[in-house]
Design a protein around this motif. Structure first.
Motif, mmCIF file in Angstrom:
data_model
loop_
_atom_site.group_PDB
_atom_site.id
_atom_site.type_symbol
_atom_site.label_atom_id
_atom_site.label_comp_id
_atom_site.label_asym_id
_atom_site.label_seq_id
_atom_site.Cartn_x
_atom_site.Cartn_y
_atom_site.Cartn_z
ATOM 1 N N HIS A 46 -13.846 55.999 80.504
ATOM 2 C CA HIS A 46 -14.797 57.085 80.693
ATOM 3 C C HIS A 46 -15.211 57.612 79.324
ATOM 4 C CE1 HIS A 46 -13.396 56.944 84.848
ATOM 5 N NE2 HIS A 46 -12.154 57.079 84.389
ATOM 6 N N ASN A 47 -16.495 57.679 79.124
ATOM 7 C CA ASN A 47 -17.045 58.184 77.859
ATOM 8 C C ASN A 47 -16.501 57.423 76.654
ATOM 9 O OD1 ASN A 47 -18.421 60.280 79.304
ATOM 10 N ND2 ASN A 47 -16.509 61.454 79.333
ATOM 11 N N GLU A 97 -19.823 48.976 84.266
ATOM 12 C CA GLU A 97 -21.064 49.746 84.362
ATOM 13 C C GLU A 97 -21.940 49.260 85.511
ATOM 14 O OE1 GLU A 97 -22.978 49.546 80.607
ATOM 15 O OE2 GLU A 97 -21.424 50.676 79.536
#
Length: 511
Positions: A46-47, A97
């Protein structure tokens, strides 16, 4: 080509659309002698920051079976489409993704367990923040908070037929039962749901009971199961290898317990905790992943005999390493601290397990897809989740273990019967490989430790299709009325004139 019946109540395997992720693989991955191949791998991040996954769970309905829920140490829940195709040169991050359907922050702490309820419309999450949350999977909205535990919530399991009932186990040493239909709205607008029943200190060791402040690690409930009889609960803890069974109608004392060792032997041995419990779709068998590097298999109707089989080869060095029995009770899948996933055939406990080698860290949570036979997911401390599929067919003469068992309880209007009744025959080739040789299934189930199989009963709506089987069963019960009343099978489908029995009644009658 010839058609044959599926090996369980699953939907026709021809409906499988998983053609697989085409991702970058290591030299040794791919199809092995077992027929398994790694068909997808996604990064859990995440991120831009990787995080270890802690739980994985496929959707339970056939129409959504390709959706995989993943929870992680950062408190996120991510939903992935396991059928999404990717270029062979794509990285795990790129795969994630494209395959990710949704993700959201479910808790401000690690999410240790996740499960689907209400036809996959809702998700339950258990967290280190001592709470359980109910989520609308489509809206990613919290619809309820279950508060009451005073330690991290480690395990969840919904009721087999009523999705509003849930049992949870916590590091505080208690397990609790919840009814999602209750609750009150707080000033912030959140719906707070209290527990309907709590059992504290369910797995305290005798020594710890004499100590006022027991260590949390020694009293933790690591896994809970709502059994298929709909009134019994199984719990396991970190203190020892004992599985305890409780009747939800009277939680003042446990009904019975099961252990791989007798009481006298257990005192002389080092005590090993249990990291996870699982049960097959019929509720006949329970598997227990023990910290002595073994997985024990129990028959719920013969618990006093101890485990009927054990499986070894994997390394279970932490409570994050889980195992699960396949829905049709034919195989057991387990993670391992050595970086591989292991698969055993239930009817060949002494045979070498199948090794799935692709992860680069401890393999932790694992799951079987209930509607796409031979499809599994594995997660690891290498920050990836991998999907595997098996190239397989079936033989017209094959019978899976579940085909010669019946459910532990049979409710006339239960949905699983409808699934069984409406499934279609699948086509398969004679020379296609199967994980378990079909002709040996029924014989080898009793090869080492005999398994007492419940008698087969025919659902009411299928009487016309299996009239001869119905006559045979009726003759059997007419000839042996005493056996019909005292046998384990009478617990499952008692005569209409008798009061309905449960697993508890069988336990008491056996003691």
């Amino acid at each position: 080509m010839e058609s044959c019946k599926p090996q369980s109540f699953f939907k026709d395997i021809r409906s499988r659309e998983l053609n697989g992720f085409r991702v970058r693989k290591r030299p040794y991955s791919g199809v092995d002698s077992s027929g398994f191949s790694e068909v997808g791998a996604v990064a859990v991040e995440h991120n831009g920051f990787d995080t270890p996954p802690l739980a994985v769970s496929f959707c339970k309905t056939s129409k959504n079976s390709h959706i995989l829920a993943v929870s992680d140490e950062d408190g996120y829940v991510s939903l992935f489409d396991s059928r999404r195709r990717h270029p062979s040169f794509a990285s795990y991050q790129e795969n994630a993704e494209k395959a990710r359907l949704y993700e959201w922050v479910a808790h401000d702490n690690a999410v240790f367990d996740v499960c689907w309820i209400k036809d996959d419309t809702c998700i339950l999450t258990a967290s280190g923040d001592q709470s359980i949350k109910v989520w609308d999977a489509q809206e990613k909205k919290c619809t309820g908070m279950l508060m009451g535990h005073t330690g991290s919530v480690k395990s969840l399991c919904p009721h087999p037929s009523n999705p509003d009932l849930v049992v949870s186990g916590s590091r505080d040493g208690s397990f609790a039962i919840w009814d999602l239909r209750g609750g009150s709205r707080t000033r912030r607008g959140d719906i707070w749901i209290p527990s309907t029943a709590v059992v504290k200190g369910a797995h305290l060791s005798p020594r710890m009971k004499r100590v006022k402040r027991a260590k949390a690690a020694s009293m933790s409930i690591t896994s809970v199961l709502y059994l298929k009889d709909e009134v019994s609960i199984a719990t396991a803890g970190a203190v020892d290898s004992v599985i305890k069974f409780w009747d939800t109608r009277n939680l003042k004392a446990l009904v019975t317990q099961a252990s791989p060792h007798s009481t006298s032997v257990a005192k002389e041995r080092r005590l090993h905790g249990i990291s996870s419990l699982s049960q097959d779709s019929n509720g006949v068998f329970i598997s227990a992943s023990c910290m002595d590097n073994r997985i024990y298999l129990y028959n719920v109707l013969n618990l006093e005999k101890g485990p009927i089989n054990s499986f070894s080869g994997c390394r279970i060095e932490s409570f994050y390493v889980k195992s699960t029995i396949s829905p049709d009770a034919a195989h057991i899948l387990s993670g391992s601290s050595d970086g591989s996933a292991y698969i055993w055939q239930v009817n060949k406990p002494l045979a070498d397990p199948i090794l799935l080698k692709s992860h680069e860290g401890e393999v932790t949570a694992v799951d079987w897809c209930s509607s796409e036979l031979g499809k599994i997911a594995t997660s690891s401390d290498d920050y990836t989740v991998r999907v595997w599929d098996m190239q397989r067919g079936c033989s017209s003469s094959s019978r899976s273990p579940s085909s010669i068992r019946r459910r532990v309880i049979a409710i006339p209007n239960m949905e699983p019967r409808n699934i069984f009744m409406h499934e279609e025959p699948s086509s398969c080739t004679k020379d296609s490989r199967t994980l378990c040789p079909p002709d040996e299934v029924a014989d080898q189930l009793n090869s080492h430790n005999p398994i007492t199989m419940p008698k087969i009963s025919t659902p009411e709506s299928q009487k016309q299709q299996s009239f001869s089987l119905e006559l045979d069963l009726q003759e059997t019960f007419e000839k042996t009325p005493d056996a019909a009343l005292k046998s384990p099978a009478s617990v499952l489908n008692p005569p209409p004139s008798l009061k309905r029995k449960t697993i508890r009644d069988y336990f008491l009658a056996s003691s």
